[in-house]
Design an enzyme around this catalytic site. Structure first.
Site, PDB file in Angstrom:
ATOM      1  N   HIS A 115       0.478   4.810  13.502  1.00  0.00           N
ATOM      2  CA  HIS A 115      -0.440   4.618  12.372  1.00  0.00           C
ATOM      3  C   HIS A 115      -1.862   5.033  12.750  1.00  0.00           C
ATOM      4  O   HIS A 115      -2.824   4.294  12.590  1.00  0.00           O
ATOM      5  CB  HIS A 115      -0.403   3.149  11.925  1.00  0.00           C
ATOM      6  CG  HIS A 115      -0.928   2.899  10.538  1.00  0.00           C
ATOM      7  ND1 HIS A 115      -2.231   2.593  10.297  1.00  0.00           N
ATOM      8  CD2 HIS A 115      -0.310   2.904   9.330  1.00  0.00           C
ATOM      9  CE1 HIS A 115      -2.415   2.409   9.007  1.00  0.00           C
ATOM     10  NE2 HIS A 115      -1.258   2.601   8.392  1.00  0.00           N
ATOM     11  N   ASP A 139       0.811   4.267   1.311  1.00  0.00           N
ATOM     12  CA  ASP A 139       1.246   5.025   2.488  1.00  0.00           C
ATOM     13  C   ASP A 139       2.414   4.356   3.196  1.00  0.00           C
ATOM     14  O   ASP A 139       2.971   4.908   4.151  1.00  0.00           O
ATOM     15  CB  ASP A 139       0.082   5.247   3.452  1.00  0.00           C
ATOM     16  CG  ASP A 139      -0.570   3.967   3.946  1.00  0.00           C
ATOM     17  OD1 ASP A 139      -0.675   3.010   3.156  1.00  0.00           O
ATOM     18  OD2 ASP A 139      -0.991   3.915   5.120  1.00  0.00           O
ATOM     19  N   ASP A 165       0.476  -3.228   8.773  1.00  0.00           N
ATOM     20  CA  ASP A 165      -0.978  -3.141   8.920  1.00  0.00           C
ATOM     21  C   ASP A 165      -1.514  -4.537   9.209  1.00  0.00           C
ATOM     22  O   ASP A 165      -1.156  -5.510   8.536  1.00  0.00           O
ATOM     23  CB  ASP A 165      -1.603  -2.566   7.652  1.00  0.00           C
ATOM     24  CG  ASP A 165      -1.349  -1.069   7.521  1.00  0.00           C
ATOM     25  OD1 ASP A 165      -0.616  -0.514   8.365  1.00  0.00           O
ATOM     26  OD2 ASP A 165      -1.878  -0.465   6.567  1.00  0.00           O
ATOM     27  N   HIS A 173       0.823  -1.212   0.000  1.00  0.00           N
ATOM     28  CA  HIS A 173       0.000   0.000   0.000  1.00  0.00           C
ATOM     29  C   HIS A 173       0.862   1.268   0.000  1.00  0.00           C
ATOM     30  O   HIS A 173       1.924   1.323   0.625  1.00  0.00           O
ATOM     31  CB  HIS A 173      -0.953  -0.001   1.199  1.00  0.00           C
ATOM     32  CG  HIS A 173      -2.078  -0.965   1.021  1.00  0.00           C
ATOM     33  ND1 HIS A 173      -2.814  -1.470   2.074  1.00  0.00           N
ATOM     34  CD2 HIS A 173      -2.601  -1.540  -0.100  1.00  0.00           C
ATOM     35  CE1 HIS A 173      -3.741  -2.306   1.622  1.00  0.00           C
ATOM     36  NE2 HIS A 173      -3.631  -2.364   0.299  1.00  0.00           N
TER      37      HIS A 173
END
Length: 323
Positions: A271, A67, A212, A65
């Site tokens: 995050h 980010d 994540d 991803h």
């Protein structure tokens, strides 16, 4: 022994106070450092800390991803323009390497150094060198995501100064020779054996950095001997219930509860959703975390440096304030 400097602590999009994800790890052993994730504008964030691209050993990307990876081509290009020559290790999913190769091809980016790619999915132990082992652990996210376990070890030899003084040997060259493992013959003909006057001291620091992940317990094995866990806490539990399972992120409650169950002594949350980018929002995050975790708790801020010594974690530098 171990220092962690946060270069980005926001999820998804940057805010006025927080950039997207990037974390620098470094030790007192040398000036080498590692980067975990490289969100957009990470190279700009690097200008605010003492590390340079020349001392960067490798980059670990948790997942594809943007980010967590969009800053990669820019950082590599800047490193090349600044004259980097030595190879750089890239531990990343295969799609990240494919995207990077395409970007380099279509933007005519020619690097002055070699990229050594290690497919993060290929093996658990992704890197080993003197004093450092890096392992990866699969997580649960809507794209394949991984956490990284950094195990640092530093061995030093210390001499028994009291015993040497008792033998009538004052501080001097003999002490240095003994510390380096060499026996010393004294003027009276007697010999000091290094094995009798020095002892080995091993310092260890283990940091687990989660990507994540909606299931923190997947890091249970990694955290068995961990001194510190850095993990996402994108939402509070109430907001996560409203958002639903689609984004596949953790809540503050779930991360803190796992850290308590795993008995990790130090927890750093990061995050954060942009909705918490205020004093009130971060107070809400902290209050929920402290309900479930009683160890040393810190909420990461951009440019903060945290130092871990003998299992004790402390914040060294306050985050700069945005006027």
């Amino acid at each position: 022994m171990l220092k962690l400097t946060f270069l980005g602590t926001s999820s998804g999009v940057p805010t006025i106070r927080r950039n997207v994800t990037a974390l620098a790890l470094h030790t007192t052993m040398n000036r080498d450092w590692w980067l975990v994730d490289c969100g957009e504008a990470t190279q700009h964030q690097l200008l605010r800390i003492p590390h340079t691209v020349h001392e960067l050993v490798g980059i670990c990307i948790t997942h594809v991803h943007g980010d967590h990876s969009y800053g990669l081509p820019g950082l590599l290009a800047s490193a090349s323009m600044n004259g980097r020559k030595k190879p750089l290790i890239l531990v990343a999913p295969a799609p990240v390497k494919a995207w990077l190769d395409a970007t380099m091809l279509h933007t005519e980016l020619f690097l002055t150094f070699e990229i050594i790619h290690i497919d993060v999915a290929s093996q658990q132990l992704v890197h080993r060198q003197d004093g450092l082992a890096i392992e990866r652990f699969p997580l649960s996210h809507r794209a394949p995501s991984f956490g990284f376990k950094f195990s640092f070890e530093k061995t030093t030899w210390k001499i028994d100064s009291d015993a040497l003084r008792a033998r009538g040997v004052p501080p001097g060259p003999a002490w240095g020779l003994l510390q380096h493992g060499k026996d010393v013959q004294l003027e009276d003909g007697s010999t000091l054996l290094a094995a009798e006057f020095r002892s080995e001291h091993v310092e260890r620091a283990v940091a687990v950095i989660g990507g994540d992940n909606d299931t923190p317990s997947l890091l249970a094995g990694a955290c068995r001997d961990a001194d510190i866990l850095v993990h996402e806490a994108t939402y509070t539990e109430a907001v996560l219930q409203k958002v639903g399972p689609g984004p596949q992120h953790s809540s503050v409650q779930r991360t803190a509860s796992f850290a308590a169950t795993a008995e990790v002594p130090n927890l750093v949350l990061t995050h954060f959703s942009a909705r918490y980018d205020s004093a009130e929002g971060m107070a809400e995050v902290e209050a929920e975390a402290r309900l479930h975790y009683q160890g040393t708790l810190l909420l990461a801020r951009d440019f903060d440096t945290y130092e871990l010594n003998a299992g004790v974690l402390a914040r060294l530098a306050p985050a700069p304030r945005v006027k």
